[in-house]
Write an enzyme that holds these catalytic residues in place. Structure first.
Site, mmCIF file in Angstrom:
data_model
loop_
_atom_site.group_PDB
_atom_site.id
_atom_site.type_symbol
_atom_site.label_atom_id
_atom_site.label_comp_id
_atom_site.label_asym_id
_atom_site.label_seq_id
_atom_site.Cartn_x
_atom_site.Cartn_y
_atom_site.Cartn_z
ATOM 1 N N CYS A 67 0.819 -1.203 0.000
ATOM 2 C CA CYS A 67 0.000 0.000 0.000
ATOM 3 C C CYS A 67 0.859 1.263 0.000
ATOM 4 C CB CYS A 67 -0.999 -0.059 1.152
ATOM 5 S SG CYS A 67 -2.433 0.958 0.867
ATOM 6 N N HIS A 162 -3.189 -5.333 1.519
ATOM 7 C CA HIS A 162 -2.496 -5.766 2.736
ATOM 8 C C HIS A 162 -2.719 -7.251 2.961
ATOM 9 C CE1 HIS A 162 -1.706 -1.681 4.300
ATOM 10 N NE2 HIS A 162 -2.833 -1.376 3.694
ATOM 11 N N GLU A 164 -1.043 -9.065 4.901
ATOM 12 C CA GLU A 164 -0.673 -9.387 6.285
ATOM 13 C C GLU A 164 -1.872 -9.337 7.226
ATOM 14 O OE1 GLU A 164 0.041 -6.635 4.699
ATOM 15 O OE2 GLU A 164 -0.280 -4.912 6.012
HETATM 16 N N1 GLN Z 1 -3.672 6.247 1.085
HETATM 17 C C1 GLN Z 1 -2.405 5.986 1.717
HETATM 18 C C2 GLN Z 1 -1.293 6.810 1.066
HETATM 19 O O1 GLN Z 1 -1.494 7.533 0.152
HETATM 20 C C3 GLN Z 1 -2.055 4.521 1.669
HETATM 21 C C4 GLN Z 1 -3.021 3.735 2.513
HETATM 22 C C5 GLN Z 1 -2.439 2.474 3.098
HETATM 23 O O2 GLN Z 1 -1.234 2.301 3.205
HETATM 24 N N2 GLN Z 1 -3.315 1.613 3.574
HETATM 25 O O3 GLN Z 1 -0.182 6.717 1.449
#
Ligand code: GLN
Length: 186
Positions: A67, A162, A164
């Site tokens: 992410c 994610h 995990e």
């Molecule tokens: N929206 C977040 C960002 O721009 C990422 C979200 C996440 O890591 N779950 O960094």
């Protein structure tokens, strides 16, 4: 971060939290967790971590980004905040918060051919999407609409979601295989 550490320990890895260059120098692989990519970027720069992480990536350190971690591995960040930087390393363009408000968070079963059966239970939380993947990038998974959500380039792996949080271990196993190769100088 806690989930990654627990999962990696469960797979037999020694895990340390990396906050400073001295700690980075001791590891054979790095996980960049989810969170807020612009904050991780700012903290990394103020702790003097950006240059060491860039150098480590350039020297072949295996990295797995989930992410926000995927955003930080992207050579190009779209919809970043003013002045947002990434570590880069993967020849991809990643758009932040790509799913809009309605679908801020969702969970889906994702086919990842490289990982085989069963499909991955993937949790997306204000997730990014890979809008461009260069020739050296292997696309590991796409959503039904074709949106790229998992990529690999050499020892670098990135997922929009994610694994995990669902106890899915196969991406981490793949990351650890890169770590073993790297530690063995392969
Ligand atoms: N929206 C977040 C960002 O721009 C990422 C979200 C996440 O890591 N779950 O960094």
């Amino acid at each position: 971060m806690r989930e990654h550490a627990a999962l990696l320990r469960g797979l037999g890895a020694d895990v340390v939290h990396v906050r400073r260059p001295e700690e980075l120098a001791t590891v054979q692989g790095l996980v960049i967790p989810g969170g807020e990519s612009s904050v991780i970027d700012k903290l990394a720069r103020s702790f003097g971590m950006q240059a060491p992480i860039r150098a480590a990536i350039a020297s072949g350190l295996p990295v797995y980004g989930t992410c926000a971690g995927l955003i930080l591995l992207a050579d190009e960040v779209l919809d970043g905040i003013e002045g947002q930087q990434s570590f880069g390393g993967m020849d991809i363009s990643v758009r932040r918060n790509a799913f809009g408000r309605q679908t801020e968070s969702f969970e889906t079963a994702l086919d990842v051919p490289t990982l085989g059966d069963p499909p991955v239970r993937a949790t997306f939380i204000r997730a990014p999407i890979v809008e461009r993947a260069g020739a050296r990038v292997e696309v590991l998974a796409t959503l039904p609409d074709g949106g790229i959500v998992a990529v690999e380039q050499g020892p670098l792996i990135g997922t929009s979601f994610h694994p995990e949080v669902d106890g899915e271990t196969r991406f981490h196993e793949r990351f650890l295989a890169h770590v073993v190769d790297h530690a063995a100088g392969r």
